[in-house]
Design a protein around this motif. Sequence first.
Motif, short mmCIF file in Angstrom:
data_model
loop_
_atom_site.label_atom_id
_atom_site.label_comp_id
_atom_site.label_asym_id
_atom_site.label_seq_id
_atom_site.Cartn_x
_atom_site.Cartn_y
_atom_site.Cartn_z
N ARG A 1 0.44 -1.24 0.60
CA ARG A 1 -0.03 -0.17 0.07
C ARG A 1 0.90 1.58 0.12
O ARG A 1 0.26 2.11 -0.89
N GLY A 2 1.42 1.05 1.09
CA GLY A 2 2.39 2.66 0.66
C GLY A 2 3.31 2.80 -0.35
O GLY A 2 4.15 4.37 -0.74
N GLN A 3 3.87 1.51 -1.21
CA GLN A 3 4.51 2.63 -2.36
C GLN A 3 3.38 2.89 -3.69
O GLN A 3 4.12 2.84 -4.27
N VAL A 4 2.38 2.13 -3.52
CA VAL A 4 0.91 3.03 -4.47
C VAL A 4 0.17 4.77 -3.42
O VAL A 4 0.11 4.79 -4.24
N TYR A 5 1.71 5.24 -2.42
CA TYR A 5 0.57 5.78 -1.73
C TYR A 5 -0.80 5.68 -0.67
O TYR A 5 -1.73 6.51 -0.28
N ASP A 6 -1.10 4.55 -1.04
CA ASP A 6 -2.86 3.73 0.23
C ASP A 6 -1.90 4.13 1.55
O ASP A 6 -1.43 3.31 2.24
N PHE A 7 -1.82 5.33 2.90
CA PHE A 7 -1.80 5.03 3.95
C PHE A 7 -3.31 4.64 4.56
O PHE A 7 -3.00 5.21 5.62
N SER A 8 -3.87 3.97 4.20
CA SER A 8 -5.26 3.37 5.03
C SER A 8 -4.98 2.27 6.34
O SER A 8 -3.66 1.99 5.77
N LEU A 9 -5.81 2.00 6.25
CA LEU A 9 -4.91 0.57 7.89
C LEU A 9 -6.43 0.32 8.52
O LEU A 9 -6.09 -0.94 8.46
N LYS A 10 -7.28 -0.10 7.04
CA LYS A 10 -8.77 -1.06 6.94
C LYS A 10 -7.89 -2.59 6.40
O LYS A 10 -7.03 -2.47 5.34
N GLY A 11 -7.97 -3.81 6.95
CA GLY A 11 -7.10 -5.20 7.63
C GLY A 11 -5.73 -5.26 7.49
O GLY A 11 -5.63 -6.15 7.62
N LEU A 12 -5.33 -3.54 8.74
CA LEU A 12 -3.47 -3.74 8.34
C LEU A 12 -3.82 -4.40 9.97
O LEU A 12 -2.61 -4.29 10.78
#
Length: 327
Positions: free
Chosen positions: A125-136
Amino acid sequence: MRIAAFEVRDDERQSFDDEARRLGVEVALHEEKLEPGNATMAEGFDGVSTLGLSRLDSSLLETLARQGVKVVATRTVGYNHIDLDAAKRLGIAVLNADYAPNGVAEYAVMFMLMVLRNYKPSLWRGQVYDFSLKGLRGRELRNLTVGVMGTGRIGATVIRCLTGFGCRILAYDPHPNDAVANHAEYVDLETLYRSSDIITLHMPLLPSTEHIINRDTIARMKDGVVLINCARGGLMDLEALIDNIESEKIGGLGLDTVETEEDLIHRDRRTDILTNRGVAYLRQFPNVVMTQHMAFYTDAAVHSMVNCSVEGIRSVLDTGTFRTRIA
């Protein structure tokens, strides 16, 4: 005294040069693995040093014996790629490597934390600038029970590392260690399977341990169990891992080694058509962390592996004591 070394990596060359100079021996370095087609490269040498991809079966050992080879040393702790019975019959001494267990032990604990904290999907996620928390959302090691299968030097060091996390530690080994018992509770395999949230393997690959993790043993484990393997790929049934990660019986895998890896590990296969479907399929799961058989790979361990090989061969030849020395 002459030694032929096979499967030599670039990072080993300086250590080989240093050891040859220090011990006053001649060492010929070859990148190729030792096999019947190039066994003549060992002709006239007193000892042979290899890594784990050279399969020293009865036929190859007979060829080496005819060529005058008296000692075979593997720069690995594992020795399942060498026919020990054939070596004994032929009078060839067999040596394995001995290096500090810390690197592999720390790597196993790292795998536990990576899987528990969902490192792989969070990295994606971080590599595509997705900084969401769902599922983590992860789990804390202190609240879990870790089962350690095999309490030799590496398994015992894993246990010592885990004591700082405050988790419950179970251990299994046919030969219990009193020092380990100060930090872990020895139990039978059934209890370890039934009670562990995480199971980490630190045992040799023998006929009695091959596929010790299989469909039947996985079925007896907790739902969502995390399995760690920094030992030998053949300890785990690859197809059983795939089926149980699909069904979510297994909650996560940390694998530095997997069966059928021989055509992949330590090679650049980026432009090749790969036929190893099991490995390719397994590694795509978000809860599976796989690395290229590198848990051992530290500066200290690499030097120690070369040192054990060269110095061990010289010691056997100097003393004339041609017997297998397996750590």
